[in-house]
Design a protein around this motif. Structure first.
Motif, mmCIF file in Angstrom:
data_model
loop_
_atom_site.group_PDB
_atom_site.id
_atom_site.type_symbol
_atom_site.label_atom_id
_atom_site.label_comp_id
_atom_site.label_asym_id
_atom_site.label_seq_id
_atom_site.Cartn_x
_atom_site.Cartn_y
_atom_site.Cartn_z
ATOM 1 N N ASN A 30 42.410 74.198 16.459
ATOM 2 C CA ASN A 30 43.319 74.609 15.246
ATOM 3 C C ASN A 30 42.368 75.042 14.278
ATOM 4 N N ASN B 56 39.045 79.674 13.926
ATOM 5 C CA ASN B 56 40.315 81.045 13.472
ATOM 6 C C ASN B 56 39.356 82.949 13.507
ATOM 7 N N ALA C 80 47.276 80.790 21.019
ATOM 8 C CA ALA C 80 47.724 79.131 20.404
ATOM 9 C C ALA C 80 48.567 78.176 21.470
#
Length: 348
Positions: free
Chosen positions: A205, A208, A233
């Motif tokens: 997480n 990015n 994801a």
């Protein structure tokens, strides 16, 4: 009797030496080197590993335009070819040749009927509707013939590279009969490469799209720059990692080459100390030792970020007191210290 006296003297001598050592250590100091503590930030880096592949959006698959037999294959996987370079040659199968012959005959017949209908209309022996249909039939027949010819049904056909490319796959061999739509050759632009990597789920997480990356080859070679182009994801079942694609922005890389990817995902602020100044006590706590006016002072800290040379820590740190970076593991809290000549910016 002599043995007892000798043993007594020997033990007394040993004990005397031990006491002398203890008295010599009492009040002595330990030689250390120190460094200044600063406040600032260090990049937070997530490290992952992967291999170079062609970027998925840039990959192309050249397919058989019709049922044909492969006669020659001119390339192999991994080759770099120029625009227009021959990739393979194929011949139409008997069925494809028959379809072309029939289309050629149909086009000739439709053209003749079109011309005859035009003559009949001029003599008022055919209607405009009949002429319209004749024109349409002739146009359809010519289009079918042109399509088969473009596909190579009229004879030997050479498939060529549409642009300068890396050949990523060859799925046909000489003599093979392929159907229309079968994949024959995979290609990709040589300047559209990416690192196919994976990151552990608890760090995923933080990564990015757009994050800057430094790619270091496994082995020798200069580092090159990249950026994150995709982060999944979901966890890949085969390896337990989250897939990450990293676009290669410059430098030389080869398909299949292994790289370490250091992704900068942010900055961590706090007290910056040398990496070798951080120790761990028996209770598992991290701590540093500061020079408190010539005495060692233990300070328990939390390590927020760590690099090869520096750490960012948080805790009750006195920024004006230098941190001890060598000799620190010998110290107890409160021990006297003395600085070596190469203490550098120790704050003497």
């Amino acid at each position: 009797m002599f043995q007892k006296v000798f043993l007594t003297v020997l033990l007394s001598g040993c004990l005397g030496v031990g006491l002398n050592v203890a008295r010599a250590d009492d009040g002595s100091s330990i030689l250390v080197t120190t460094a200044a503590i600063t406040q600032g930030s260090l990049p937070q880096v997530v490290t992952m590993y992967g291999s170079i592949a062609t970027a998925a959006p840039a990959q192309q698959t050249l397919v058989a335009p019709l049922q044909a037999q492969v006669r020659d294959v001119y390339v192999r996987a991994g080759a770099v070819v120029a625009q227009g370079a021959p990739l393979l040659r194929f011949m139409p199968t008997p069925a494809s040749e028959l379809a072309y012959t029939q289309a050629e005959s149909a086009a000739k017949l439709a053209t003749a009927l079109q011309q005859r209908t035009e003559t009949l209309v001029m003599g008022h022996m055919a209607t405009d509707q009949q002429l319209f249909q004749a024109n349409k039939d002739a146009a359809d027949a010519r289009a079918t013939l042109a399509s088969l010819k473009a596909q190579g049904a009229d004879g030997p056909h050479i498939m060529r590279a549409p642009f300068k490319a890396i050949v990523t796959s060859v799925n046909a061999a000489p003599g093979a009969v392929v159907a229309a739509g079968d994949a024959l050759v995979g290609i990709a632009p040589p300047d559209k490469l990416e690192l196919a990597a994976g990151v552990v789920p608890d760090q995923a997480n933080a990564v990015n799209v757009g994050d800057a990356v430094v790619l270091t080859p496994i082995g020798q070679g200069p580092a090159i720059n990249g950026k994150v182009s995709f982060r999944a994801a979901v966890v890949e079942a085969s390896n337990g990692l989250v897939p990450v694609d990293i676009e290669v922005l410059g430098g030389q890389a080869m398909l299949g080459e292994m790289f370490r990817a250091d992704v900068t995902v942010g900055q961590v602020s706090g007290y910056i100390v040398p990496h070798d100044a951080v120790l761990v006590n028996p209770a598992g706590q991290t701590y540093i030792v500061q020079d408190n006016k010539g005495a060692a002072k233990f300070v328990v800290v939390q390590v927020l970020n760590s690099t090869q040379d520096q750490d960012v820590v948080r805790g009750p740190v006195d920024i004006n007191a230098p941190v001890i970076r060598s000799g620190n593991y010998q110290l107890n809290d409160g021990d006297k210290i003395r600085l070596s000549d190469d203490a550098g910016d120790s704050g003497k």
